[in-house]
Design a protein around this motif. Structure first.
Motif, PDB file in Angstrom:
ATOM      1  N   LEU A 197      26.292 -18.229   3.275  1.00 36.65           N
ATOM      2  CA  LEU A 197      26.126 -18.831   4.593  1.00 36.65           C
ATOM      3  C   LEU A 197      24.647 -19.064   4.912  1.00 36.65           C
ATOM      4  CD1 LEU A 197      28.832 -17.029   6.771  1.00 36.65           C
ATOM      5  CD2 LEU A 197      28.935 -19.254   5.647  1.00 36.65           C
ATOM      6  N   ARG A 198      23.800 -18.161   4.410  1.00 29.43           N
ATOM      7  CA  ARG A 198      22.365 -18.429   4.618  1.00 29.43           C
ATOM      8  C   ARG A 198      21.935 -19.658   3.814  1.00 29.43           C
ATOM      9  NH1 ARG A 198      18.570 -20.018   6.187  1.00 29.43           N
ATOM     10  NH2 ARG A 198      16.568 -19.045   6.744  1.00 29.43           N
ATOM     11  N   PHE A 199      22.504 -19.838   2.646  1.00 29.07           N
ATOM     12  CA  PHE A 199      22.249 -21.029   1.846  1.00 29.07           C
ATOM     13  C   PHE A 199      22.739 -22.275   2.578  1.00 29.07           C
ATOM     14  CE2 PHE A 199      24.085 -23.762  -1.683  1.00 29.07           C
ATOM     15  CZ  PHE A 199      22.882 -24.357  -2.039  1.00 29.07           C
ATOM     16  N   GLN A 200      23.938 -22.164   3.159  1.00 25.00           N
ATOM     17  CA  GLN A 200      24.480 -23.290   3.927  1.00 25.00           C
ATOM     18  C   GLN A 200      23.596 -23.591   5.139  1.00 25.00           C
ATOM     19  OE1 GLN A 200      28.365 -22.661   5.744  1.00 25.00           O
ATOM     20  NE2 GLN A 200      29.018 -24.697   5.084  1.00 25.00           N
ATOM     21  N   GLU A 201      23.079 -22.542   5.782  1.00 25.44           N
ATOM     22  CA  GLU A 201      22.191 -22.730   6.934  1.00 25.44           C
ATOM     23  C   GLU A 201      20.906 -23.433   6.509  1.00 25.44           C
ATOM     24  OE1 GLU A 201      19.850 -20.057  10.337  1.00 25.44           O
ATOM     25  OE2 GLU A 201      21.123 -19.081   8.828  1.00 25.44           O
ATOM     26  N   ALA A 202      20.375 -23.056   5.361  1.00 27.94           N
ATOM     27  CA  ALA A 202      19.146 -23.705   4.866  1.00 27.94           C
ATOM     28  C   ALA A 202      19.394 -25.176   4.574  1.00 27.94           C
ATOM     29  CB  ALA A 202      18.657 -22.985   3.615  1.00 27.94           C
ATOM     30  N   ILE A 203      20.545 -25.479   4.029  1.00 24.88           N
ATOM     31  CA  ILE A 203      20.902 -26.873   3.769  1.00 24.88           C
ATOM     32  C   ILE A 203      21.018 -27.632   5.082  1.00 24.88           C
ATOM     33  CG2 ILE A 203      22.723 -28.397   2.906  1.00 24.88           C
ATOM     34  CD1 ILE A 203      21.131 -27.164   0.673  1.00 24.88           C
ATOM     35  N   ASN A 204      21.609 -27.003   6.101  1.00 26.30           N
ATOM     36  CA  ASN A 204      21.782 -27.641   7.410  1.00 26.30           C
ATOM     37  C   ASN A 204      20.439 -27.920   8.079  1.00 26.30           C
ATOM     38  OD1 ASN A 204      24.504 -27.471   7.052  1.00 26.30           O
ATOM     39  ND2 ASN A 204      24.826 -25.784   8.484  1.00 26.30           N
ATOM     40  N   ASP A 205      19.488 -26.990   7.913  1.00 26.79           N
ATOM     41  CA  ASP A 205      18.244 -27.075   8.680  1.00 26.79           C
ATOM     42  C   ASP A 205      17.378 -28.264   8.277  1.00 26.79           C
ATOM     43  OD1 ASP A 205      18.922 -24.934  10.178  1.00 26.79           O
ATOM     44  OD2 ASP A 205      17.743 -23.474   9.037  1.00 26.79           O
ATOM     45  N   ASP A 206      17.151 -28.426   6.966  1.00 28.12           N
ATOM     46  CA  ASP A 206      16.207 -29.484   6.580  1.00 28.12           C
ATOM     47  C   ASP A 206      16.682 -30.332   5.409  1.00 28.12           C
ATOM     48  OD1 ASP A 206      16.041 -27.683   4.549  1.00 28.12           O
ATOM     49  OD2 ASP A 206      13.996 -27.032   5.012  1.00 28.12           O
ATOM     50  N   ASP A 207      17.982 -30.156   5.057  1.00 28.53           N
ATOM     51  CA  ASP A 207      18.538 -30.967   3.976  1.00 28.53           C
ATOM     52  C   ASP A 207      17.662 -30.902   2.734  1.00 28.53           C
ATOM     53  OD1 ASP A 207      20.445 -32.572   2.811  1.00 28.53           O
ATOM     54  OD2 ASP A 207      19.477 -34.450   3.430  1.00 28.53           O
ATOM     55  N   SER A 208      17.182 -29.692   2.445  1.00 31.35           N
ATOM     56  CA  SER A 208      16.282 -29.517   1.308  1.00 31.35           C
ATOM     57  C   SER A 208      17.066 -29.543  -0.002  1.00 31.35           C
ATOM     58  CB  SER A 208      15.533 -28.197   1.448  1.00 31.35           C
ATOM     59  OG  SER A 208      16.461 -27.116   1.463  1.00 31.35           O
ATOM     60  N   HIS A 209      16.337 -29.583  -1.096  1.00 34.54           N
ATOM     61  CA  HIS A 209      16.946 -29.549  -2.417  1.00 34.54           C
ATOM     62  C   HIS A 209      17.664 -28.210  -2.599  1.00 34.54           C
ATOM     63  CE1 HIS A 209      17.200 -29.297  -6.808  1.00 34.54           C
ATOM     64  NE2 HIS A 209      17.167 -30.627  -6.785  1.00 34.54           N
ATOM     65  N   PRO A 210      18.827 -28.182  -3.289  1.00 29.95           N
ATOM     66  CA  PRO A 210      19.571 -26.929  -3.435  1.00 29.95           C
ATOM     67  C   PRO A 210      18.743 -25.787  -4.000  1.00 29.95           C
ATOM     68  CG  PRO A 210      20.917 -28.784  -4.135  1.00 29.95           C
ATOM     69  CD  PRO A 210      19.559 -29.347  -3.832  1.00 29.95           C
ATOM     70  N   VAL A 211      17.872 -26.068  -4.981  1.00 28.28           N
ATOM     71  CA  VAL A 211      17.065 -24.992  -5.560  1.00 28.28           C
ATOM     72  C   VAL A 211      16.161 -24.381  -4.500  1.00 28.28           C
ATOM     73  CG1 VAL A 211      15.279 -24.418  -7.246  1.00 28.28           C
ATOM     74  CG2 VAL A 211      17.138 -25.975  -7.877  1.00 28.28           C
ATOM     75  N   GLU A 212      15.510 -25.220  -3.696  1.00 26.50           N
ATOM     76  CA  GLU A 212      14.638 -24.705  -2.652  1.00 26.50           C
ATOM     77  C   GLU A 212      15.430 -23.966  -1.584  1.00 26.50           C
ATOM     78  OE1 GLU A 212      11.441 -24.634  -2.909  1.00 26.50           O
ATOM     79  OE2 GLU A 212      11.647 -25.664  -4.834  1.00 26.50           O
ATOM     80  N   ALA A 213      16.634 -24.499  -1.283  1.00 26.92           N
ATOM     81  CA  ALA A 213      17.474 -23.829  -0.284  1.00 26.92           C
ATOM     82  C   ALA A 213      17.905 -22.448  -0.783  1.00 26.92           C
ATOM     83  CB  ALA A 213      18.706 -24.683   0.030  1.00 26.92           C
ATOM     84  N   LEU A 214      18.177 -22.326  -2.073  1.00 27.95           N
ATOM     85  CA  LEU A 214      18.536 -21.024  -2.643  1.00 27.95           C
ATOM     86  C   LEU A 214      17.363 -20.058  -2.561  1.00 27.95           C
ATOM     87  CD1 LEU A 214      20.538 -22.227  -5.782  1.00 27.95           C
ATOM     88  CD2 LEU A 214      21.470 -20.956  -3.837  1.00 27.95           C
ATOM     89  N   VAL A 215      16.179 -20.539  -2.812  1.00 33.43           N
ATOM     90  CA  VAL A 215      14.986 -19.692  -2.729  1.00 33.43           C
ATOM     91  C   VAL A 215      14.757 -19.245  -1.290  1.00 33.43           C
ATOM     92  CG1 VAL A 215      12.483 -19.648  -3.008  1.00 33.43           C
ATOM     93  CG2 VAL A 215      13.916 -20.718  -4.766  1.00 33.43           C
ATOM     94  N   VAL A 216      14.879 -20.189  -0.335  1.00 31.58           N
ATOM     95  CA  VAL A 216      14.714 -19.841   1.085  1.00 31.58           C
ATOM     96  C   VAL A 216      15.749 -18.795   1.494  1.00 31.58           C
ATOM     97  CG1 VAL A 216      14.926 -20.720   3.434  1.00 31.58           C
ATOM     98  CG2 VAL A 216      13.670 -22.042   1.716  1.00 31.58           C
ATOM     99  N   SER A 217      16.976 -18.980   1.039  1.00 27.78           N
ATOM    100  CA  SER A 217      18.041 -18.020   1.376  1.00 27.78           C
ATOM    101  C   SER A 217      17.724 -16.646   0.823  1.00 27.78           C
ATOM    102  CB  SER A 217      19.377 -18.514   0.809  1.00 27.78           C
ATOM    103  OG  SER A 217      19.695 -19.791   1.310  1.00 27.78           O
TER     104      SER A 217
END
Length: 852
Positions: A343-363
């Motif tokens: 869900l944190r990964f999904q939230e990162a995707i929602n926030d800035d539509d970043s690349h999945p790899v970056e969203a995984l790192v942010v999560s």
């Protein structure tokens, strides 16, 4: 750890296919290990270190009487003594003919010795009644002894119709007519004369004890049938015995009880596993709305269960009926990690539509610390069982701690690889608007909320103080199973109980000293197997010898049986006489006369073979009973040394120890009554032992282990959180819901009348290991966001809500298990996790708002 973990997740995401392939390869290998090495142990007593004096007493008892312990018991019951004796003999013969499977086969009380001395073992009043029945039967016994054929029976019936009938004439006529009608209709026409001499008002029981055979192997080791093999072989042996319809056969004893407990545990875990998966699917589909997250979560759980099972076999070497629960618990724990990360990964995707790899790192940067801290605290919550003397819980601790490490590895390795291959999940709103509104309302009424919580806590503590601990292992078993229902039936009948006590003595005990105890119903000593009041009984037997002297004389043996032709002629003559109404008896109605005439006429038409078969049905058992009477009426006074070896070997040990049995008076299904029974008896007989003492002593060890584990869990987890967060206030915010939950869970147990048992006692320490996760996630996210407003609109409350609901679903599924220990764990854990959710989502934010 944060930088290292984010670098690792980035590397995994960039090499997703390689990592995914390696994980699948490892899973296949570990799956084979888990399957090939799987072992399940249901004997909790063997899983507890026992070196106290009460264990030494039990070991002495087991050494002296090894055949009395760890047995299977075949329980026969019937309202026909004749059928019961025949069935017992057939089963004992069958079991004794299979020495490769069974040993120590014994049916106490069924020996011919007790049958031949039956009059001495009767109460005096019962013996007087028997004497009256034999006096009535004297004419029949005399004529059958002189002429053991149908001819003598029919002639005596004729004399009864023509002249004044002898005592019992109508009863014998009913027996003969019933036998004849059954024979003519193709049914069994045998007359069970033993039932006439020994009529039963209710079912009588016979117990047959046996043990699995031990086989010496070529390497010097010994093997024996497993419980499952023993029960299967025993059922197959019993199925091969042709038993009378009136006889009921059931199994109980330690071996069937343990086998059926394993069956119940495995069935419960299997059922709970599938049900929890269904509930998990519903919660995830409704709460997450992402097929990719659902697929990734489910596959991670499946892999985690395989890895953890293999780990358990490679470290502990087996599951027990408590540690087996972790297979279902892993669903709740694993999904917690998966949901918070996903869900944190999904939230990162929602926030800035970043690349999945970056969203995984942010999560990972956002929730990595919390998940890692949860892994450590939860693993420690399980590992606190490891140093205790309760090996069953220690095994659970080791397995579960390893399972948490598995969940952590898969969360930061498998999930990033899968999401990199599948792509980002669909966008979805993260917060929980309703919960947000409730929390803000509670913050606005903070004084009232804190007051209600304080008052409720005091009330809960008062109720929880009345909680009790049931140390009986029978509390863990399925009450509906055959072995348990049969055991309860025997206890209710006062025939046998697993909860009697045994005492070894070198000299006879004084019964009054023990039987005067309020909790004792009876003391059975070896000398009690010698008949009482023998002098009075021998007088009655002497009178019977005189009365039946003609019928039982042995000087010239049995008389000459009339031929079948002669018997046919006598039957035909009596039928014709009755049909012509030439009779003077006033004791038989005309309807009975007509029925007798018709039945005899049909018998006269039978072939010699058919008539001979009916003669056997009527006469053979009576001849056998006459032979028995000849033995039973020539007995002399008995002493203990006169008892057969099959009896004395179960009463006198190898070194001459005398075995005394003490039976409880109260309902020992109530643990308080059982404790009083043990305490009182051991106060008079300090060496008294048996299953109750073992469970009582083990129960004390378990309670000590529980207190030790609970203390360790509270201190160690608190210190880890304090060191990690470096804040006494934050640590208190996380620990407070755990204490409140523990108190409330105990209070609910009291209200629903479910005592803590040998399995569910693990729940309270687990509350600290399992429940700390939610508090860590909420407090850590609050520290990262800076206020309650941002906290409630983040993915964390949703993740806490969904993971907790799935955990409740997993534990609720356990509550329907037929294994009572597993079911009690499910009920108490479901209640506990529900309270944790309530306090974490609604109370902790209120406290955080006040703190800020």
């Amino acid at each position: 750890m944060g930088n290292w973990l984010t670098h690792w997740v980035r590397w995994v995401a960039q090499h997703a296919f390689l990592c995914f392939s390696l994980i699948l390869s490892v899973t296949l290998i570990l799956g084979w290990v888990a399957y090939s090495q799987f072992r399940l142990n249901s004997n909790l007593s063997d899983l507890i270190a026992q070196d106290a004096p009460w264990r030494a007493d039990f070991d002495r008892f087991e050494t002296a009487f090894p055949d009395l312990l760890r047995t299977a018991v075949v329980v026969l019951s019937s309202e026909s003594l004749s059928d019961l004796e025949a069935a017992t003999g057939s089963i004992v013969q069958k079991l004794a003919s299979q020495p490769d499977l069974y040993r120590a086969v014994a049916a106490p009380g069924s020996e011919a010795f007790f049958r031949d001395h039956a009059f001495l073992y009767m109460d005096v009043d019962d013996l007087d009644d028997m004497a009256d029945r034999l006096a009535e039967a004297q004419p029949w016994l005399s004529v059958v002894r002189e002429d053991p054929s149908l001819n003598s029976i029919v002639e005596l019936l004729e004399d009864g119709f023509v002249n004044e009938p002898p005592e019992g004439f109508v009863d014998v006529l009913d027996l003969v007519l019933g036998s004849a009608e059954n024979h003519l209709s193709g049914q069994d026409g045998a007359i069970k004369w033993a039932d006439e001499f020994f009529p039963l008002d209710e079912a009588r029981y016979q117990l047959i004890y046996l043990k699995p055979q031990v086989v010496d192997q070529a390497d010097g080791s010994q093997t024996k049938l497993t419980d499952a093999q023993m029960v299967a072989a025993l059922r197959a042996s019993l199925a091969e015995v042709n038993l009378p319809d009136s006889v009921t056969v059931k199994l109980t004893g330690e071996i069937p009880l343990q086998h059926e407990e394993i069956e119940a545990a495995v069935t419960g875990i299997s059922l709970a596993g599938w049900l929890s998966l269904g509930l998990l699917l519903i919660v995830l589909v409704v709460g997450v709305r992402s097929g990719k997250i659902v697929l990734a979560t489910f596959s991670m759980l499946a892999i985690g269960v395989i890895w953890t099972s293999a780990y358990a076999m490679l470290t502990v070497g087996e599951f027990n009926t408590i540690s087996l629960v972790f297979i279902v618990m892993f669903f709740g724990l694993g999904v917690d990690f998966a949901l918070h990360f996903s869900l944190r990964f999904q939230e990162a995707i929602n926030d800035d539509d970043s690349h999945p790899v970056e969203a995984l790192v942010v999560s990972t940067a956002s929730v990595g610390r919390a998940i890692s801290l949860c892994t450590v605290t939860t693993a420690l919550g399980f590992l606190v069982f490891w140093p205790t003397d309760y090996q069953g819980l220690a095994d659970l601790g080791v397995i579960s701690a390893g399972g948490m490490a598995v969940a952590w590895i898969l969360t930061f390795t498998y999930l990033p690889a899968v999401y990199s291959l599948l792509g980002p999940p669909r966008a979805h709103k993260m917060d929980l608007p309703t919960s947000d509104a409730v929390v803000h309302w509670l913050i606005g009424h903070r004084p009232w909320v804190l007051g209600v919580v304080a008052v409720s806590s005091v009330l809960a503590i008062g109720v929880a103080s009345r909680s009790s601990f049931d140390y009986s292992v029978l509390a863990l078993k399925d009450e509906a199973s055959e072995s348990m229902s049969t055991l309860r039936e025997l206890q209710a009948e006062g025939l046998s109980t697993d909860y009697q006590l045994f005492y070894l003595s070198d000299a006879p005990l004084i019964a009054e000293e023990v039987e005067s105890l309020a909790t004792v119903d009876e003391l059975r000593r070896p000398l009690d197997f010698v008949p009482q009041d023998q002098e009075d009984k021998l007088y009655v037997i002497e009178d019977l010898q005189f009365l039946l002297s003609d019928a039982l004389a042995e000087d010239d043996g049995a008389g000459q049986a009339a031929s079948i032709a002669q018997s046919r002629q006598t039957i035909k003559a009596l039928s014709e006489m009755l049909d012509s109404r030439v009779h003077t008896s006033e004791f038989v109605s005309s309807d009975v006369v007509d029925q007798t005439a018709q039945t005899l006429a049909q018998l006269a038409q039978l072939s010699d073979e058919q008539l001979g078969a009916w003669q056997t049905s009527v006469v053979s058992q009576l001849v056998a009973e006459i032979a028995w009477l000849q033995r039973a009426l020539t007995v002399t006074e008995l002493n203990f040394d006169d008892l057969p070896d099959s009896v004395t070997s179960r009463l006198v040990g190898r070194e001459g120890e005398r075995l005394n049995s003490i039976l409880p008076k109260q309902d020992i299904a109530q643990v308080d009554a059982l404790s009083d029974f043990i305490t009182e008896v051991r106060g008079v007989l300090p060496g008294a032992t048996g299953r109750p003492v073992i469970e009582w002593g083990v129960g004390q060890i378990v309670v000590d282990a529980f207190i030790q584990a609970l203390t360790f869990a509270f201190i160690v987890i608190g210190l880890v959180i304090l060191v990690s967060l470096r804040s006494v206030q934050s640590t208190a915010m996380i620990m407070l819901p755990l204490g409140l939950t523990a108190v409330c869970a105990l209070a609910v147990g009291v209200l629903i009348e479910q005592p803590i048992n040998m399995a569910s006692i693990l729940v309270l320490p687990l509350i600290f290991g399992l429940g700390v996760d939610n508090g860590i996630h909420v407090v850590d996210r609050y520290l990262g966001e800076g206020d309650v407003e941002h906290l409630m609109h983040s993915s964390t409350p949703r993740a806490v809500m969904l993971s907790t609901l799935t955990t409740i679903g997993a534990f609720a599924a356990l509550s329907i298990s037929p294994h009572m220990g597993t079911a009690s764990i499910g009920v108490l854990l479901s209640v506990s996790v529900g309270f944790l959710l309530l306090f974490t989502i609604f109370l902790v934010p209120v406290l955080l708002a006040r703190a800020s």
